[in-house]
Design a protein around this motif. Structure first.
Motif, PDB file in Angstrom:
ATOM      1  N   LEU A 188       0.879  -1.124  -0.124  1.00 29.87           N
ATOM      2  CA  LEU A 188       0.021   0.080   0.011  1.00 29.87           C
ATOM      3  C   LEU A 188       0.832   1.143   0.039  1.00 29.87           C
ATOM      4  N   ALA A 189       1.789   1.260   0.931  1.00 34.74           N
ATOM      5  CA  ALA A 189       2.831   2.424   0.941  1.00 34.74           C
ATOM      6  C   ALA A 189       3.533   2.439  -0.243  1.00 34.74           C
ATOM      7  N   TYR A 190       4.038   1.303  -1.076  1.00 34.34           N
ATOM      8  CA  TYR A 190       4.909   1.267  -2.139  1.00 34.34           C
ATOM      9  C   TYR A 190       3.994   2.031  -3.560  1.00 34.34           C
ATOM     10  N   HIS A 191       2.770   1.382  -3.530  1.00 39.81           N
ATOM     11  CA  HIS A 191       1.874   1.994  -4.741  1.00 39.81           C
ATOM     12  C   HIS A 191       1.412   3.441  -4.555  1.00 39.81           C
ATOM     13  N   THR A 192       1.353   3.892  -3.140  1.00 43.04           N
ATOM     14  CA  THR A 192       0.785   5.158  -3.178  1.00 43.04           C
ATOM     15  C   THR A 192       1.797   5.955  -3.468  1.00 43.04           C
ATOM     16  N   ALA A 193       3.272   5.808  -3.039  1.00 45.14           N
ATOM     17  CA  ALA A 193       4.289   6.449  -3.587  1.00 45.14           C
ATOM     18  C   ALA A 193       4.712   6.612  -4.941  1.00 45.14           C
ATOM     19  N   VAL A 194       4.600   5.405  -5.473  1.00 47.26           N
ATOM     20  CA  VAL A 194       4.831   5.319  -6.999  1.00 47.26           C
ATOM     21  C   VAL A 194       3.806   6.129  -7.900  1.00 47.26           C
ATOM     22  N   PHE A 195       2.482   6.144  -7.249  1.00 51.57           N
ATOM     23  CA  PHE A 195       1.294   6.727  -7.858  1.00 51.57           C
ATOM     24  C   PHE A 195       1.758   8.251  -7.914  1.00 51.57           C
ATOM     25  N   MET A 196       2.218   8.619  -6.773  1.00 52.38           N
ATOM     26  CA  MET A 196       2.648  10.196  -6.498  1.00 52.38           C
ATOM     27  C   MET A 196       3.981  10.586  -7.338  1.00 52.38           C
ATOM     28  N   GLY A 197       4.644   9.629  -8.060  1.00 56.97           N
ATOM     29  CA  GLY A 197       5.787   9.903  -8.527  1.00 56.97           C
ATOM     30  C   GLY A 197       7.212  10.163  -7.616  1.00 56.97           C
ATOM     31  N   LYS A 198       7.197   9.414  -6.456  1.00 53.91           N
ATOM     32  CA  LYS A 198       8.221   9.902  -5.511  1.00 53.91           C
ATOM     33  C   LYS A 198       9.328   8.670  -5.519  1.00 53.91           C
ATOM     34  N   ASP A 199      10.479   8.943  -5.414  1.00 51.63           N
ATOM     35  CA  ASP A 199      11.653   8.165  -5.460  1.00 51.63           C
ATOM     36  C   ASP A 199      11.592   7.064  -4.436  1.00 51.63           C
ATOM     37  N   VAL A 200      11.116   6.043  -4.611  1.00 52.57           N
ATOM     38  CA  VAL A 200      10.672   5.105  -3.469  1.00 52.57           C
ATOM     39  C   VAL A 200      11.905   4.367  -2.998  1.00 52.57           C
TER      40      VAL A 200
END
Ligand code: F6R
Length: 365
Positions: free
Chosen positions: A340-352
């Motif tokens: 959930l955290a991973y996909h939220t960050a990817v969706f927001m375009g962050k450097d995971v």
């Protein structure tokens, strides 16, 4: 090498069925359904008076889950604190006490300083570490390895579930060695541990659904995570994971603490992620969930079919986990929390893999 994954974090999340199985194989005698530690205990388990556990961040949350297991299976008192606090408290430590430190890198400055302090207080030290050549591994009386393999993503994922696996095995082993856990109970618990890798693999299949939910989280500014029992540290871990890679403000709370303050935050905007496996405290978690619902909170329920039916309230989202015995569900439920955290960050375009301001190994305090 990221293989076919976009990020190390995704790869490491998906490695969990395999690395947890590998770690289990190191601690469990599968032929006889019992725990067999890969080392001699550096103390007489029957004389053991208690455990002090220290770590930082995600490793600390692994320790918080472990506390439930040491209390329940080994009937040991567990004192637990973050290492940055513990190292300066000059805490009195008991005679015949065990100091457990948990660290992926084995180099975290505060954790190492806590270990050294405990040594001066005559404690025996077990270091649960992922890097076997690390300082903490070397300075412990016994290094209890997690076999997660190198963890590259800054946000810890597979190291966490492997730490849980080792702590669970150690709790069972201590219970047996202290004569407070019967052979039958050990067998039952070991059987539950043995199915964890398969359950982790099954929970990976929920990824498309989790990704879809993450698009909603990616549009909010605050998220609340609630859990009870071993799901409480998971709520803390979920909030940490989300904030460190997506920069969304998130808080984890013990579900029962809701009415002591955080309930004031609940409105129609706030997503509340409730972690509710079918376990002995489900009924209590459900009543907290209904309090959130009555105030218009948007609940995303992470549970199994039974807990979702028990919720008996409209949900903004649900993640339906496979049914499982309650004792080690925290290991399995960690995976959807991470996704959930991973996909939220990817969706927001962050450097995971390289979140701002963070280092993989915190060797200065
Ligand atoms: C969070 C995270 C950190 C570490 C913490 C301890 O995703 O990675 O909170 O868990 O810095 O690090 P180790 O386990 O190396 O002592």
């Amino acid at each position: 090498d990221k293989g076919n994954y976009k990020h190390f974090m995704a790869k490491e999340i998906h490695e969990q069925p395999e690395v947890v199985a590998r770690t289990l194989a190191h601690y469990i005698d599968f032929a006889n359904n019992c725990v067999r530690l890969p080392f001699e205990l550096p103390f007489d388990p029957k004389a053991l008076t208690g455990i002090t556990l220290t770590a930082c961040g995600t490793a600390y949350y692994a320790g918080l889950v472990g506390k439930y297991w040491f209390e329940r299976f080994a009937r040991l008192r567990v004192e637990i604190d973050v290492a940055s606090e513990f190292r300066y408290r000059e805490a009195p430590m008991p005679e015949n006490g065990l100091m457990l430190v948990v660290s992926q890198s084995g180099e975290t400055a505060d954790t190492l300083a806590s270990l050294r302090y405990a040594k001066t207080q005559g404690q025996k030290i077990i270091g649960v570490v992922n890097v076997s050549t690390s300082t903490i591994a070397r300075e412990s009386d016994v290094a209890a390895p997690t076999l997660a393999g190198p963890e590259i993503g800054v946000a810890s994922t597979k190291a966490f579930t492997c730490q849980l696996t080792v702590l669970a095995s150690l709790a069972i082993a201590l219970g047996r060695a202290r004569g407070v856990l019967s052979a039958d109970e050990e067998k039952r618990l070991v059987n539950e541990l043995m199915v964890v890798p398969g359950l982790l693999a099954e929970s990976m299949k929920l990824e498309p659904k989790i990704e879809q939910l993450s698009h909603r989280l990616g549009k909010t500014t605050d998220v609340l995570y609630l859990g009870r029992g071993p799901s409480y540290p998971l709520a803390l871990e979920g909030a940490l994971k989300l904030k460190e890679i997506s920069y969304i403000h998130a808080e984890g709370y013990a579900a029962g603490e809701l009415k002591h303050g955080p309930i004031a935050l609940i409105d129609e905007q706030l997503p509340v992620i409730v972690i509710a496996p079918s376990d002995p405290v489900l009924e209590k978690t459900v009543s907290n969930l209904q309090e959130v619902s009555a105030r218009g909170g948007k609940i995303i329920l992470l549970g199994d079919a039974h807990s979702i039916a028990a919720a008996a309230t409209p949900l903004a989202g649900e993640i339906v986990m496979p049914a499982m015995a309650p004792d080690f569900s925290a290991i399995v439920y960690a995976a959807p929390i991470q996704m959930l955290a991973y996909h939220t960050a990817v969706f927001m375009g962050k450097d995971v893999d390289q979140p701002r301001n963070l280092a993989k190994s915190v060797t200065v305090e």
